[in-house]
Design a protein around this motif. Structure first.
Motif, PDB file in Angstrom:
ATOM      1  N   ASP A   1      43.035  30.817 -45.119  1.00  0.00           N
ATOM      2  CA  ASP A   1      43.491  32.050 -44.457  1.00  0.00           C
ATOM      3  C   ASP A   1      42.298  32.787 -43.864  1.00  0.00           C
ATOM      4  N   GLY A   2      42.302  32.974 -42.554  1.00  0.00           N
ATOM      5  CA  GLY A   2      41.212  33.655 -41.862  1.00  0.00           C
ATOM      6  C   GLY A   2      40.066  32.748 -41.457  1.00  0.00           C
ATOM      7  N   ALA A   3      40.184  31.436 -41.691  1.00  0.00           N
ATOM      8  CA  ALA A   3      39.119  30.494 -41.317  1.00  0.00           C
ATOM      9  C   ALA A   3      39.158  30.223 -39.809  1.00  0.00           C
ATOM     10  N   THR A   4      38.012  29.836 -39.276  1.00  0.00           N
ATOM     11  CA  THR A   4      37.896  29.510 -37.857  1.00  0.00           C
ATOM     12  C   THR A   4      37.930  28.005 -37.685  1.00  0.00           C
TER      13      THR A   4
ATOM     14  N   THR B   1      39.582  22.869 -25.316  1.00  0.00           N
ATOM     15  CA  THR B   1      38.887  23.146 -26.572  1.00  0.00           C
ATOM     16  C   THR B   1      38.765  24.653 -26.747  1.00  0.00           C
ATOM     17  N   VAL B   2      39.139  25.140 -27.933  1.00  0.00           N
ATOM     18  CA  VAL B   2      39.025  26.567 -28.242  1.00  0.00           C
ATOM     19  C   VAL B   2      38.527  26.737 -29.675  1.00  0.00           C
ATOM     20  N   ASP B   3      37.820  27.833 -29.903  1.00  0.00           N
ATOM     21  CA  ASP B   3      37.480  28.267 -31.259  1.00  0.00           C
ATOM     22  C   ASP B   3      38.422  29.402 -31.582  1.00  0.00           C
ATOM     23  N   LYS B   4      39.139  29.271 -32.692  1.00  0.00           N
ATOM     24  CA  LYS B   4      40.166  30.251 -33.005  1.00  0.00           C
ATOM     25  C   LYS B   4      40.179  30.526 -34.507  1.00  0.00           C
ATOM     26  N   THR B   5      40.436  31.771 -34.864  1.00  0.00           N
ATOM     27  CA  THR B   5      40.603  32.150 -36.258  1.00  0.00           C
ATOM     28  C   THR B   5      42.101  32.193 -36.545  1.00  0.00           C
ATOM     29  N   PHE B   6      42.516  31.443 -37.560  1.00  0.00           N
ATOM     30  CA  PHE B   6      43.932  31.321 -37.892  1.00  0.00           C
ATOM     31  C   PHE B   6      44.285  32.165 -39.108  1.00  0.00           C
ATOM     32  N   SER B   7      45.435  32.798 -39.046  1.00  0.00           N
ATOM     33  CA  SER B   7      46.019  33.437 -40.226  1.00  0.00           C
ATOM     34  C   SER B   7      46.746  32.352 -41.015  1.00  0.00           C
ATOM     35  N   LEU B   8      47.238  32.700 -42.187  1.00  0.00           N
ATOM     36  CA  LEU B   8      47.980  31.737 -42.994  1.00  0.00           C
ATOM     37  C   LEU B   8      49.217  31.242 -42.239  1.00  0.00           C
ATOM     38  N   GLN B   9      49.911  32.124 -41.548  1.00  0.00           N
ATOM     39  CA  GLN B   9      51.093  31.727 -40.778  1.00  0.00           C
ATOM     40  C   GLN B   9      50.713  30.770 -39.645  1.00  0.00           C
TER      41      GLN B   9
END
Length: 185
Positions: free
Chosen positions: A48-51, A64-72
Protein backbone atom coordinates in the motif's frame (compact mmCIF):
# COMPACT_ATOMS: atom_id res chain seq x y z
CA UNK A 1 -16.37 -7.34 43.17
CA UNK A 2 -14.00 -5.44 40.92
CA UNK A 3 -11.61 -8.41 40.73
CA UNK A 4 -14.46 -10.72 39.66
CA UNK A 5 -15.44 -8.32 36.86
CA UNK A 6 -11.86 -8.11 35.65
CA UNK A 7 -11.50 -11.90 35.63
CA UNK A 8 -14.80 -12.31 33.81
CA UNK A 9 -13.82 -9.67 31.24
CA UNK A 10 -10.42 -11.35 30.71
CA UNK A 11 -12.07 -14.74 30.29
CA UNK A 12 -14.51 -13.36 27.70
CA UNK A 13 -11.70 -11.77 25.68
CA UNK A 14 -9.67 -14.99 25.78
CA UNK A 15 -12.71 -17.01 24.65
CA UNK A 16 -13.45 -14.60 21.80
CA UNK A 17 -9.90 -14.76 20.44
CA UNK A 18 -9.62 -18.53 20.81
CA UNK A 19 -12.85 -19.11 18.91
CA UNK A 20 -11.88 -16.73 16.14
CA UNK A 21 -8.45 -18.25 15.54
CA UNK A 22 -9.87 -21.77 15.68
CA UNK A 23 -12.46 -20.89 13.04
CA UNK A 24 -9.79 -19.36 10.81
CA UNK A 25 -7.67 -22.49 11.13
CA UNK A 26 -10.66 -24.68 10.23
CA UNK A 27 -11.38 -22.52 7.16
CA UNK A 28 -7.77 -22.84 6.04
CA UNK A 29 -7.91 -26.62 6.50
CA UNK A 30 -10.95 -26.89 4.22
CA UNK A 31 -9.27 -25.23 1.24
CA UNK A 32 -8.33 -27.97 -1.22
CA UNK A 33 -5.85 -25.84 -3.20
CA UNK A 34 -3.30 -23.07 -2.65
CA UNK A 35 -5.11 -20.00 -1.30
CA UNK A 36 -4.13 -17.65 -4.13
CA UNK A 37 -6.48 -14.78 -3.32
CA UNK A 38 -5.57 -14.94 0.38
CA UNK A 39 -1.86 -14.90 -0.45
CA UNK A 40 -2.28 -11.95 -2.84
CA UNK A 41 -4.32 -10.06 -0.20
CA UNK A 42 -1.53 -10.52 2.37
CA UNK A 43 1.19 -9.45 -0.04
CA UNK A 44 -0.66 -6.45 -1.47
CA UNK A 45 -1.27 -5.12 2.04
CA UNK A 46 2.53 -4.77 2.31
CA UNK A 47 2.58 -2.65 -0.89
CA UNK A 48 0.00 0.00 0.00
CA UNK A 49 1.54 3.29 -1.15
CA UNK A 50 4.47 1.62 -2.97
CA UNK A 51 5.75 2.95 -6.29
CA UNK A 52 5.91 0.77 -9.37
CA UNK A 53 7.58 1.24 -12.71
CA UNK A 54 4.82 -0.08 -14.95
CA UNK A 55 5.21 -0.99 -18.61
CA UNK A 56 1.97 -1.40 -20.55
CA UNK A 57 1.99 -2.73 -24.09
CA UNK A 58 -1.15 -2.94 -26.22
CA UNK A 59 -0.69 -4.42 -29.70
CA UNK A 60 2.97 -3.39 -29.74
CA UNK A 61 2.54 0.19 -28.45
CA UNK A 62 4.48 0.52 -25.22
CA UNK A 63 4.01 3.03 -22.39
CA UNK A 64 6.17 3.31 -19.27
CA UNK A 65 5.07 5.18 -16.13
CA UNK A 66 6.18 5.46 -12.52
CA UNK A 67 3.11 5.39 -10.33
CA UNK A 68 2.28 5.12 -6.64
CA UNK A 69 -0.54 2.65 -6.04
CA UNK A 70 -3.05 2.56 -3.22
CA UNK A 71 -4.25 -0.80 -1.93
CA UNK A 72 -7.32 -0.57 -4.19
CA UNK A 73 -5.08 0.17 -7.21
CA UNK A 74 -3.01 -2.92 -6.41
CA UNK A 75 -6.13 -5.08 -6.17
CA UNK A 76 -7.25 -3.88 -9.60
CA UNK A 77 -3.76 -4.47 -11.02
CA UNK A 78 -3.74 -8.06 -9.70
CA UNK A 79 -7.34 -8.90 -10.69
CA UNK A 80 -6.07 -11.72 -12.92
CA UNK A 81 -4.66 -13.46 -9.83
CA UNK A 82 -7.84 -12.96 -7.82
CA UNK A 83 -9.98 -14.38 -10.60
CA UNK A 84 -7.63 -17.39 -10.84
CA UNK A 85 -8.42 -18.59 -7.30
CA UNK A 86 -9.79 -22.13 -7.63
CA UNK A 87 -10.95 -22.63 -4.03
CA UNK A 88 -14.68 -22.86 -4.73
CA UNK A 89 -16.97 -25.77 -3.93
CA UNK A 90 -17.76 -26.21 -7.64
CA UNK A 91 -14.06 -26.78 -8.44
CA UNK A 92 -13.19 -28.91 -5.39
CA UNK A 93 -12.48 -32.05 -7.46
CA UNK A 94 -11.49 -30.40 -10.76
CA UNK A 95 -7.72 -30.12 -10.32
CA UNK A 96 -4.80 -32.44 -9.81
CA UNK A 97 -2.19 -31.40 -7.28
CA UNK A 98 1.41 -32.39 -7.88
CA UNK A 99 4.80 -31.50 -6.50
CA UNK A 100 7.81 -31.36 -8.81
CA UNK A 101 10.93 -30.43 -6.89
CA UNK A 102 10.28 -27.01 -5.37
CA UNK A 103 7.00 -26.52 -7.28
CA UNK A 104 3.41 -27.11 -6.21
CA UNK A 105 1.23 -27.40 -9.32
CA UNK A 106 -2.55 -27.44 -9.67
CA UNK A 107 -3.70 -28.51 -13.15
CA UNK A 108 -7.22 -28.73 -14.48
CA UNK A 109 -8.19 -32.38 -14.97
CA UNK A 110 -8.89 -33.38 -18.61
CA UNK A 111 -12.63 -33.98 -18.14
CA UNK A 112 -13.21 -30.93 -15.93
CA UNK A 113 -14.43 -27.51 -16.96
CA UNK A 114 -12.75 -24.40 -15.66
CA UNK A 115 -11.10 -21.23 -16.88
CA UNK A 116 -7.97 -21.71 -14.80
CA UNK A 117 -5.80 -24.29 -16.53
CA UNK A 118 -2.78 -24.21 -14.22
CA UNK A 119 -1.41 -22.59 -11.09
CA UNK A 120 2.26 -23.15 -10.35
CA UNK A 121 3.83 -22.07 -7.06
CA UNK A 122 7.59 -22.18 -6.49
CA UNK A 123 8.64 -22.58 -2.86
CA UNK A 124 11.95 -21.89 -1.20
CA UNK A 125 12.13 -22.86 2.47
CA UNK A 126 8.35 -23.37 2.61
CA UNK A 127 7.62 -19.81 1.39
CA UNK A 128 6.15 -19.01 -2.04
CA UNK A 129 8.69 -17.05 -4.09
CA UNK A 130 7.06 -17.23 -7.52
CA UNK A 131 3.52 -17.88 -8.73
CA UNK A 132 2.36 -18.35 -12.30
CA UNK A 133 -1.18 -18.77 -13.60
CA UNK A 134 -2.60 -19.73 -16.97
CA UNK A 135 -6.27 -19.16 -17.77
CA UNK A 136 -8.41 -19.45 -20.89
CA UNK A 137 -11.94 -18.38 -21.65
CA UNK A 138 -13.72 -19.37 -24.81
CA UNK A 139 -17.20 -19.22 -26.26
CA UNK A 140 -18.69 -18.87 -29.74
CA UNK A 141 -17.83 -15.16 -30.10
CA UNK A 142 -14.89 -14.57 -27.79
CA UNK A 143 -11.67 -16.19 -26.61
CA UNK A 144 -8.92 -15.07 -24.27
CA UNK A 145 -5.73 -16.50 -22.90
CA UNK A 146 -4.03 -14.98 -19.84
CA UNK A 147 -0.66 -15.80 -18.34
CA UNK A 148 0.35 -14.10 -15.10
CA UNK A 149 3.52 -14.28 -13.05
CA UNK A 150 4.55 -12.69 -9.77
CA UNK A 151 7.89 -12.91 -8.07
CA UNK A 152 8.78 -12.33 -4.44
CA UNK A 153 11.95 -10.71 -3.12
CA UNK A 154 13.24 -13.08 -0.45
CA UNK A 155 15.13 -10.35 1.41
CA UNK A 156 12.14 -8.00 1.79
CA UNK A 157 9.46 -10.73 1.64
CA UNK A 158 7.43 -8.50 -0.68
CA UNK A 159 6.36 -8.76 -4.30
CA UNK A 160 9.31 -7.64 -6.39
CA UNK A 161 7.98 -7.72 -9.95
CA UNK A 162 5.10 -9.13 -11.98
CA UNK A 163 3.85 -9.64 -15.52
CA UNK A 164 0.37 -10.27 -16.90
CA UNK A 165 -0.12 -11.04 -20.58
CA UNK A 166 -3.50 -11.46 -22.29
CA UNK A 167 -4.56 -12.14 -25.83
CA UNK A 168 -8.23 -11.52 -26.58
CA UNK A 169 -10.00 -12.41 -29.80
CA UNK A 170 -13.51 -11.30 -30.65
CA UNK A 171 -15.18 -12.96 -33.60
CA UNK A 172 -14.51 -11.03 -36.87
CA UNK A 173 -11.93 -8.72 -35.22
CA UNK A 174 -8.16 -8.87 -35.02
CA UNK A 175 -6.77 -10.20 -31.73
CA UNK A 176 -5.79 -7.71 -29.02
CA UNK A 177 -2.53 -8.46 -27.24
CA UNK A 178 -2.03 -6.77 -23.85
CA UNK A 179 1.08 -7.08 -21.71
CA UNK A 180 1.53 -5.38 -18.34
CA UNK A 181 4.66 -5.69 -16.27
CA UNK A 182 5.85 -3.88 -13.21
CA UNK A 183 8.91 -3.57 -11.02
CA UNK A 184 8.15 -2.42 -7.49
CA UNK A 185 10.55 0.00 -5.84
Amino acid sequence: MNLKNQLLFGLLIWAAFSCTSGQADKKMEKLPYFNLSGFVDLELAKLDGATVTKISEINGEETTVDKTFSLQDWKEEFEAFYSADINTPALALSYSTETEGEYLIHRLLPDSKGKVKEIKIRYIKEYPVAISIRTTDKNLFFSSITVGELYMNQATEKIDHYAIETTQKVWFLDPTHIKISGAIR
